[in-house]
Motif scaffolding. Sequence first.
Motif, PDB file in Angstrom:
ATOM      1  N   ILE A 187       0.836  -1.204   0.000  1.00  0.00           N
ATOM      2  CA  ILE A 187       0.000   0.000   0.000  1.00  0.00           C
ATOM      3  C   ILE A 187       0.869   1.252   0.000  1.00  0.00           C
ATOM      4  O   ILE A 187       0.586   2.231  -0.704  1.00  0.00           O
ATOM      5  CB  ILE A 187      -0.952  -0.015   1.214  1.00  0.00           C
ATOM      6  N   MET A 188       1.957   1.222   0.777  1.00  0.00           N
ATOM      7  CA  MET A 188       2.889   2.351   0.816  1.00  0.00           C
ATOM      8  C   MET A 188       3.443   2.658  -0.574  1.00  0.00           C
ATOM      9  O   MET A 188       3.641   3.821  -0.940  1.00  0.00           O
ATOM     10  CB  MET A 188       4.039   2.034   1.772  1.00  0.00           C
ATOM     11  N   ALA A 189       3.679   1.611  -1.375  1.00  0.00           N
ATOM     12  CA  ALA A 189       4.297   1.773  -2.697  1.00  0.00           C
ATOM     13  C   ALA A 189       3.268   1.892  -3.814  1.00  0.00           C
ATOM     14  O   ALA A 189       3.644   1.834  -4.995  1.00  0.00           O
ATOM     15  CB  ALA A 189       5.222   0.588  -2.974  1.00  0.00           C
ATOM     16  N   GLU A 190       2.007   2.060  -3.477  1.00  0.00           N
ATOM     17  CA  GLU A 190       0.953   2.122  -4.488  1.00  0.00           C
ATOM     18  C   GLU A 190       1.258   3.216  -5.510  1.00  0.00           C
ATOM     19  O   GLU A 190       1.638   4.331  -5.174  1.00  0.00           O
ATOM     20  CB  GLU A 190      -0.396   2.394  -3.826  1.00  0.00           C
ATOM     21  N   GLY A 191       1.098   2.858  -6.775  1.00  0.00           N
ATOM     22  CA  GLY A 191       1.379   3.797  -7.854  1.00  0.00           C
ATOM     23  C   GLY A 191       2.801   3.736  -8.354  1.00  0.00           C
ATOM     24  O   GLY A 191       3.148   4.384  -9.346  1.00  0.00           O
ATOM     25  N   LYS A 192       3.646   2.956  -7.665  1.00  0.00           N
ATOM     26  CA  LYS A 192       5.037   2.779  -8.092  1.00  0.00           C
ATOM     27  C   LYS A 192       5.266   1.311  -8.463  1.00  0.00           C
ATOM     28  O   LYS A 192       4.425   0.446  -8.219  1.00  0.00           O
ATOM     29  CB  LYS A 192       5.990   3.220  -6.988  1.00  0.00           C
ATOM     30  N   THR A 193       6.400   1.027  -9.047  1.00  0.00           N
ATOM     31  CA  THR A 193       6.714  -0.335  -9.469  1.00  0.00           C
ATOM     32  C   THR A 193       7.086  -1.197  -8.277  1.00  0.00           C
ATOM     33  O   THR A 193       7.789  -0.745  -7.369  1.00  0.00           O
ATOM     34  CB  THR A 193       7.870  -0.320 -10.489  1.00  0.00           C
ATOM     35  N   VAL A 194       6.627  -2.453  -8.292  1.00  0.00           N
ATOM     36  CA  VAL A 194       7.012  -3.425  -7.270  1.00  0.00           C
ATOM     37  C   VAL A 194       7.680  -4.600  -7.972  1.00  0.00           C
ATOM     38  O   VAL A 194       7.101  -5.203  -8.890  1.00  0.00           O
ATOM     39  CB  VAL A 194       5.801  -3.908  -6.451  1.00  0.00           C
ATOM     40  N   ASP A 195       8.902  -4.914  -7.571  1.00  0.00           N
ATOM     41  CA  ASP A 195       9.655  -6.016  -8.169  1.00  0.00           C
ATOM     42  C   ASP A 195       9.307  -7.346  -7.518  1.00  0.00           C
ATOM     43  O   ASP A 195       9.065  -7.427  -6.307  1.00  0.00           O
ATOM     44  CB  ASP A 195      11.160  -5.782  -8.006  1.00  0.00           C
ATOM     45  N   GLY A 196       9.333  -8.389  -8.327  1.00  0.00           N
ATOM     46  CA  GLY A 196       9.043  -9.732  -7.848  1.00  0.00           C
ATOM     47  C   GLY A 196      10.295 -10.563  -7.630  1.00  0.00           C
ATOM     48  O   GLY A 196      11.391 -10.214  -8.068  1.00  0.00           O
ATOM     49  N   HIS A 197      10.086 -11.676  -6.936  1.00  0.00           N
ATOM     50  CA  HIS A 197      11.138 -12.663  -6.692  1.00  0.00           C
ATOM     51  C   HIS A 197      10.423 -13.955  -6.291  1.00  0.00           C
ATOM     52  O   HIS A 197      10.436 -14.357  -5.142  1.00  0.00           O
ATOM     53  CB  HIS A 197      12.066 -12.188  -5.580  1.00  0.00           C
ATOM     54  N   GLY A 198       9.775 -14.570  -7.284  1.00  0.00           N
ATOM     55  CA  GLY A 198       8.983 -15.760  -6.995  1.00  0.00           C
ATOM     56  C   GLY A 198       9.230 -16.866  -7.994  1.00  0.00           C
ATOM     57  O   GLY A 198       8.397 -17.112  -8.875  1.00  0.00           O
TER      58      GLY A 198
END
Length: 577
Positions: A187-198
């Motif tokens: 939620i804090m990073a909403e609107g920005k890119t979130v990187d995965g590692h799965g």
Amino acid sequence: MMYELKRRIDIAAGRLRPSLVLKNGKIVNVFSGEIIEGDIAIEGEKIVGIGNYEGVEEIDLGGKYVSPGFIDGHVHIESSMATPEQFARAIIPRGTTTIVADPHEIANVCGMEGIDYILESSKNIPLSVYVMLPSCVPATPFENAGAILKAEDLRRLINDERVLGLGELMDYPGVIKGEEDIIDKLIMAEGKTVDGHGPVIEGKDLNAYVVAGIKTEHECSTPEEMIDRLRLGMYILIREGSAARNLKTLIKAVNKENMRRCLFCADDKHPEDLLLKGHLDYNIRLAVEEGINPISAIQMATINAAECYGLKHLGAIAPGYDADIVILDDLKNFKVAKVFKRGKLVAQDNKALFSVTMGDYSKVTDTVNIKPVTEEDLRIKLESDTANVMRLLPHSLVTKRIIEKVSTEEGFFKYNKDRDILKLVVVERHKATGNIGLGLVENFHLKKGAIASTIAHDSHNLIVIGDNDQDILLAIEEVSKVGGGITIASNGKILKTLKLPIAGLMSTEPVENIKADLEEMLNIAYENLGVNREIEPFMTLAFLALPVIPDLKLTDMGLFDVKNFKFIELDATKDSI
């Protein structure tokens, strides 16, 4: 601002002369996928026109190829063991002008002060360094790190102009379960890119991972994994690092339909690879050798990364874009002749044309704090002669869980010089808790010695592998004494140590010196200790403590089964597959 914009318009329209024109270039157009011959007009830091221009200063490119500056979509500066300033000296001559850095290595040791150090020390260098805030400090609850970062800690930096979003979310079970601590960060990073590692997620779990807002993946090891994620709208970062080399496998799944969703990254790369093989220029070269169209390979190294991370002013040779420009001799070997950063020549013929000054690192030193370790602490108790062993795979971060017969004596593991089964030890090094994890490793091939390091992803506890307890203890004592680093011990002597005083991860030396020391240490590891030449010993050792990449890993809390996300016994009779 109005004056600057009006001047650029006047220059683009031909009413004024630009300060610099690069003439007679073969320009790689990443939008149309074609080569355009012409001049590039530059004013200040921006490209203002493509076509036929006369400038105050002119540089004749002699028909060489012109590419946008390369963009590494995911890299840990710390893995180069160099400071950001020295890292820039290594990669800019290779054509990389922008990186998206995830400082979770130093954050796992020093917390927010580690992130502040990366941002501050990279502020005034001719390399654009953007940052993804570390999402998993520690990476999992199954290890002890030097810090714990919550959403409220990270919120201080989320609106920094160089912070692009949230770094790789390695705790994928926590994401899929919707754990509150992770939801807070998303939620804090909403609107920005979130990187995965799965790397092992599939089916409905993968849907849950993506719907959480995770947009990228750099841990694919098979074309099938890659295609599954592309179909769900993820960007795929094709990695070619020092230990994990996935490009040759994954590039086979790239086609004209999905190519614009694929980009390149190095992730973790040692200085000898950076200086000898290259950075993203190596990825491009290798992709072309594997059959990718050269222009497509350049798109993957430039505009694709810029679009993925919302860097609207980067990634192309076009009016209004930053004048980050790479001059290439050809589109086969991709030898870099010149590099311009924001309109200034910063590298030529594989040499940096700028100097750097070391920033303040006083808040990220003195980070090795261990409780004294004895031989008794290293004994592995077994009630049978059957053990869970971690088998190493060539050029991979993935290990295989196997059950092996091992030698024992009076109920304890016994070294057997005729068997390639070594002892692996992880010592908590942040708060002197005395936690020690013990495991067994096959396929490392080390004989008559030990290798220890304070680089152990991601919590960076002290990790050591060896075939006798005396050298293991000696190596532990050495890296503790020097305040962090990598060391090799053999027959009761320290053969070589690379000091890494910054968080136990980075040297204060020039990158060339780090390369020379590592080359000497690699030679010692291979020649004197007989280490398996199909693995990079220091990088491979560093990842044996990372409990998010299958099958088995070892943390300071014990032997961890990544597939089932639980601790298991070393004694295989107590924990069956």
